[in-house]
Scaffold this motif. Structure first.
Motif, PDB file in Angstrom:
ATOM      1  N   VAL A 149       0.820  -1.210   0.000  1.00 20.62           N
ATOM      2  CA  VAL A 149       0.000   0.000   0.000  1.00 20.62           C
ATOM      3  C   VAL A 149       0.854   1.260   0.000  1.00 20.62           C
ATOM      4  O   VAL A 149       0.617   2.205  -0.760  1.00 20.62           O
ATOM      5  CB  VAL A 149      -0.945  -0.003   1.231  1.00 20.62           C
ATOM      6  CG1 VAL A 149      -1.720   1.310   1.308  1.00 20.62           C
ATOM      7  CG2 VAL A 149      -1.893  -1.182   1.161  1.00 20.62           C
ATOM      8  N   TRP A 150       1.886   1.286   0.860  1.00 17.68           N
ATOM      9  CA  TRP A 150       2.657   2.514   1.090  1.00 17.68           C
ATOM     10  C   TRP A 150       3.761   2.700   0.054  1.00 17.68           C
ATOM     11  O   TRP A 150       3.895   3.744  -0.577  1.00 17.68           O
ATOM     12  CB  TRP A 150       3.246   2.461   2.510  1.00 17.68           C
ATOM     13  CG  TRP A 150       4.014   3.678   2.926  1.00 17.68           C
ATOM     14  CD1 TRP A 150       3.862   4.949   2.445  1.00 17.68           C
ATOM     15  CD2 TRP A 150       5.025   3.745   3.920  1.00 17.68           C
ATOM     16  NE1 TRP A 150       4.733   5.804   3.076  1.00 17.68           N
ATOM     17  CE2 TRP A 150       5.459   5.094   3.987  1.00 17.68           C
ATOM     18  CE3 TRP A 150       5.608   2.801   4.756  1.00 17.68           C
ATOM     19  CZ2 TRP A 150       6.452   5.514   4.859  1.00 17.68           C
ATOM     20  CZ3 TRP A 150       6.591   3.229   5.639  1.00 17.68           C
ATOM     21  CH2 TRP A 150       7.003   4.571   5.680  1.00 17.68           C
ATOM     22  N   LEU A 151       4.573   1.661  -0.134  1.00 14.23           N
ATOM     23  CA  LEU A 151       5.695   1.749  -1.065  1.00 14.23           C
ATOM     24  C   LEU A 151       5.364   1.229  -2.453  1.00 14.23           C
ATOM     25  O   LEU A 151       6.197   1.251  -3.348  1.00 14.23           O
ATOM     26  CB  LEU A 151       6.904   0.973  -0.512  1.00 14.23           C
ATOM     27  CG  LEU A 151       7.409   1.412   0.852  1.00 14.23           C
ATOM     28  CD1 LEU A 151       8.578   0.545   1.283  1.00 14.23           C
ATOM     29  CD2 LEU A 151       7.807   2.870   0.836  1.00 14.23           C
ATOM     30  N   ARG A 152       4.131   0.716  -2.608  1.00 16.22           N
ATOM     31  CA  ARG A 152       3.677   0.189  -3.895  1.00 16.22           C
ATOM     32  C   ARG A 152       4.582  -0.912  -4.416  1.00 16.22           C
ATOM     33  O   ARG A 152       4.886  -0.994  -5.594  1.00 16.22           O
ATOM     34  CB  ARG A 152       3.556   1.323  -4.923  1.00 16.22           C
ATOM     35  CG  ARG A 152       2.515   2.366  -4.513  1.00 16.22           C
ATOM     36  CD  ARG A 152       2.366   3.455  -5.540  1.00 16.22           C
ATOM     37  NE  ARG A 152       1.407   4.467  -5.088  1.00 16.22           N
ATOM     38  CZ  ARG A 152       1.137   5.587  -5.760  1.00 16.22           C
ATOM     39  NH1 ARG A 152       1.747   5.834  -6.903  1.00 16.22           N
ATOM     40  NH2 ARG A 152       0.261   6.446  -5.290  1.00 16.22           N
ATOM     41  N   GLN A 153       5.014  -1.752  -3.486  1.00 10.84           N
ATOM     42  CA  GLN A 153       5.755  -2.957  -3.836  1.00 10.84           C
ATOM     43  C   GLN A 153       4.797  -4.130  -3.793  1.00 10.84           C
ATOM     44  O   GLN A 153       4.373  -4.553  -2.727  1.00 10.84           O
ATOM     45  CB  GLN A 153       6.899  -3.217  -2.846  1.00 10.84           C
ATOM     46  CG  GLN A 153       8.042  -2.253  -2.925  1.00 10.84           C
ATOM     47  CD  GLN A 153       9.133  -2.603  -1.930  1.00 10.84           C
ATOM     48  OE1 GLN A 153       8.970  -3.515  -1.129  1.00 10.84           O
ATOM     49  NE2 GLN A 153      10.220  -1.875  -1.965  1.00 10.84           N
ATOM     50  N   ARG A 154       4.435  -4.677  -4.952  1.00 14.03           N
ATOM     51  CA  ARG A 154       3.529  -5.821  -4.969  1.00 14.03           C
ATOM     52  C   ARG A 154       4.336  -7.099  -4.802  1.00 14.03           C
ATOM     53  O   ARG A 154       5.182  -7.416  -5.635  1.00 14.03           O
ATOM     54  CB  ARG A 154       2.732  -5.865  -6.276  1.00 14.03           C
ATOM     55  CG  ARG A 154       1.614  -6.904  -6.229  1.00 14.03           C
ATOM     56  CD  ARG A 154       0.667  -6.732  -7.376  1.00 14.03           C
ATOM     57  NE  ARG A 154       1.295  -7.068  -8.651  1.00 14.03           N
ATOM     58  CZ  ARG A 154       0.647  -7.040  -9.820  1.00 14.03           C
ATOM     59  NH1 ARG A 154      -0.605  -6.638  -9.853  1.00 14.03           N
ATOM     60  NH2 ARG A 154       1.275  -7.363 -10.929  1.00 14.03           N
ATOM     61  N   PRO A 155       4.114  -7.833  -3.699  1.00 14.35           N
ATOM     62  CA  PRO A 155       4.917  -9.038  -3.456  1.00 14.35           C
ATOM     63  C   PRO A 155       4.615 -10.130  -4.466  1.00 14.35           C
ATOM     64  O   PRO A 155       3.480 -10.280  -4.914  1.00 14.35           O
ATOM     65  CB  PRO A 155       4.488  -9.466  -2.048  1.00 14.35           C
ATOM     66  CG  PRO A 155       3.121  -8.892  -1.876  1.00 14.35           C
ATOM     67  CD  PRO A 155       3.106  -7.603  -2.651  1.00 14.35           C
ATOM     68  N   ASP A 156       5.646 -10.891  -4.854  1.00 14.35           N
ATOM     69  CA  ASP A 156       5.421 -11.996  -5.774  1.00 14.35           C
ATOM     70  C   ASP A 156       4.793 -13.165  -5.031  1.00 14.35           C
ATOM     71  O   ASP A 156       4.737 -13.206  -3.808  1.00 14.35           O
ATOM     72  CB  ASP A 156       6.735 -12.416  -6.450  1.00 14.35           C
ATOM     73  CG  ASP A 156       7.806 -12.777  -5.439  1.00 14.35           C
ATOM     74  OD1 ASP A 156       7.747 -13.892  -4.912  1.00 14.35           O
ATOM     75  OD2 ASP A 156       8.682 -11.932  -5.178  1.00 14.35           O
ATOM     76  N   ARG A 157       4.335 -14.136  -5.815  1.00 11.29           N
ATOM     77  CA  ARG A 157       3.566 -15.250  -5.240  1.00 11.29           C
ATOM     78  C   ARG A 157       4.385 -16.067  -4.249  1.00 11.29           C
ATOM     79  O   ARG A 157       3.884 -16.476  -3.207  1.00 11.29           O
ATOM     80  CB  ARG A 157       3.054 -16.147  -6.358  1.00 11.29           C
ATOM     81  CG  ARG A 157       2.148 -17.280  -5.875  1.00 11.29           C
ATOM     82  CD  ARG A 157       1.610 -18.075  -7.049  1.00 11.29           C
ATOM     83  NE  ARG A 157       0.844 -17.224  -7.954  1.00 11.29           N
ATOM     84  CZ  ARG A 157       0.328 -17.656  -9.105  1.00 11.29           C
ATOM     85  NH1 ARG A 157       0.502 -18.910  -9.490  1.00 11.29           N
ATOM     86  NH2 ARG A 157      -0.353 -16.825  -9.870  1.00 11.29           N
ATOM     87  N   ALA A 158       5.658 -16.305  -4.554  1.00 16.02           N
ATOM     88  CA  ALA A 158       6.504 -17.113  -3.659  1.00 16.02           C
ATOM     89  C   ALA A 158       6.639 -16.448  -2.292  1.00 16.02           C
ATOM     90  O   ALA A 158       6.614 -17.124  -1.256  1.00 16.02           O
ATOM     91  CB  ALA A 158       7.883 -17.315  -4.285  1.00 16.02           C
ATOM     92  N   LEU A 159       6.767 -15.123  -2.284  1.00 14.08           N
ATOM     93  CA  LEU A 159       6.883 -14.406  -1.014  1.00 14.08           C
ATOM     94  C   LEU A 159       5.605 -14.542  -0.189  1.00 14.08           C
ATOM     95  O   LEU A 159       5.658 -14.817   1.012  1.00 14.08           O
ATOM     96  CB  LEU A 159       7.190 -12.931  -1.276  1.00 14.08           C
ATOM     97  CG  LEU A 159       7.228 -12.004  -0.050  1.00 14.08           C
ATOM     98  CD1 LEU A 159       8.284 -12.471   0.937  1.00 14.08           C
ATOM     99  CD2 LEU A 159       7.487 -10.564  -0.471  1.00 14.08           C
ATOM    100  N   VAL A 160       4.452 -14.364  -0.836  1.00 12.84           N
ATOM    101  CA  VAL A 160       3.174 -14.454  -0.120  1.00 12.84           C
ATOM    102  C   VAL A 160       2.977 -15.851   0.452  1.00 12.84           C
ATOM    103  O   VAL A 160       2.605 -16.019   1.625  1.00 12.84           O
ATOM    104  CB  VAL A 160       2.007 -14.078  -1.062  1.00 12.84           C
ATOM    105  CG1 VAL A 160       0.673 -14.337  -0.366  1.00 12.84           C
ATOM    106  CG2 VAL A 160       2.107 -12.623  -1.488  1.00 12.84           C
TER     107      VAL A 160
END
Length: 296
Positions: free
Chosen positions: A120-131
């Motif tokens: 939300v804040w830094l607009r870094q969308r995590p990849d699937r492996a991270l989630v």
């Protein structure tokens, strides 16, 4: 709105070394805090660890260097409140209402908060492996601590731990931005000074009449120099190298260290469910550490 200086990379061998070192120092902090509470009230333990951490950092010339951007003095002071002063006090108060194991389980949500805030804040969308890794690791933390929950919990205590964990998520993202612009040592020293000053009215009175033994003194020195000095510097540097969401998986390894120390030093019983949780934590950390590479 702050933006990341670059895309976070997968963890290299050096990054894993830093991550494990931080987990060892933060995980052993629970044992040192336990020893400190034999002679001091909780607020005094939190204040002393900051006082000693500041003393160690002041011995490093690079930490005494001024911030490169004076406008970051305000955000650095906020970091001292959100990462150290307020959470340290909230955990000390909450553990009078809820079990330590339950507090550790709730604190295991810090990487999830970190990833959500980064999105939300830094607009870094995590990849699937991270989630997937973060979710698996959190399930492991829950299984690790579940056998030690005694069923007695205060709603207010849970709320305080949840707020502290959310503040960790904010801090993990904020420290990466500040460290990239000013360097880890300068930021951490000033943040700890702010936190120390804020906690002084609550912690200093606890020294009156205290009679700590040699074991307590050594525990507080280790808690301050390692858990509040070196560990924070290494973690901040790691955030700058791989990004806050991946660096925050060290939070999943902290309960594993605490479990090992509890069994080895305090003679605590380790349940089979906790061992299954350890396995899931390690799998989650491994999954979260990777990243699909993309062209520059």
């Amino acid at each position: 709105m702050p933006r990341p200086t670059g895309a976070p990379a997968a963890l290299a061998a050096r990054d894993w070394g830093m991550l494990v070192a931080v987990a060892l120092m933060w995980g052993s902090s629970y044992y040192f805090i336990l020893l400190g509470l034999e002679a001091f009230p909780p607020a005094t333990v939190a204040w002393l660890r900051l006082l000693l951490g500041v003393a160690v950092l002041l011995c490093v010339p690079a930490a005494r260097a001024p911030l490169r951007r004076r406008r970051d003095l305000g955000p650095t002071a906020v970091l001292g409140l959100t990462w150290m002063a307020v959470p340290f006090l909230l955990f000390a108060l909450a553990q009078q209402e809820i079990a330590s194991a339950l507090a550790g389980m709730v604190n295991g949500a810090a990487p999830l908060f970190t990833a959500a805030i980064a999105t939300v804040w830094l607009r870094q969308r995590p990849d699937r492996a991270l989630v997937v890794g973060l979710v698996v690791g959190f399930v492991g933390v829950v299984l690790l601590g579940l056998p030690n929950v005694d069923g007695r919990a205060s709603g207010l205590g849970l709320l305080m731990v949840l707020l502290a964990t959310f503040l960790y998520g904010v801090s993990f993202n904020l420290t990466g931005v500040l460290q990239a612009r000013n360097g880890a040592l300068s930021v951490i020293l000033r943040a700890e000074i702010v936190a120390m000053l804020v906690l002084t009215p609550f912690g200093a009175p606890g020294l009156v009449g205290a009679r700590p033994g040699v074991a307590v003194v050594l525990a507080m020195l280790a808690l301050g120099a390692l858990g509040t000095g070196l560990a924070f510097v290494l973690f901040t540097s790691l955030v700058g190298r791989v990004g806050a969401p991946r660096a925050s998986i060290t939070t999943y390894l902290v309960p594993v260290v605490s479990l090992v120390l509890g069994a080895g030093l305090a003679g605590e019983r380790v349940a089979l469910l906790s061992l299954a949780g350890v396995a899931l934590v390690l799998v989650g950390a491994w999954l979260a550490s990777g990243r699909r590479r993309s062209p520059a």
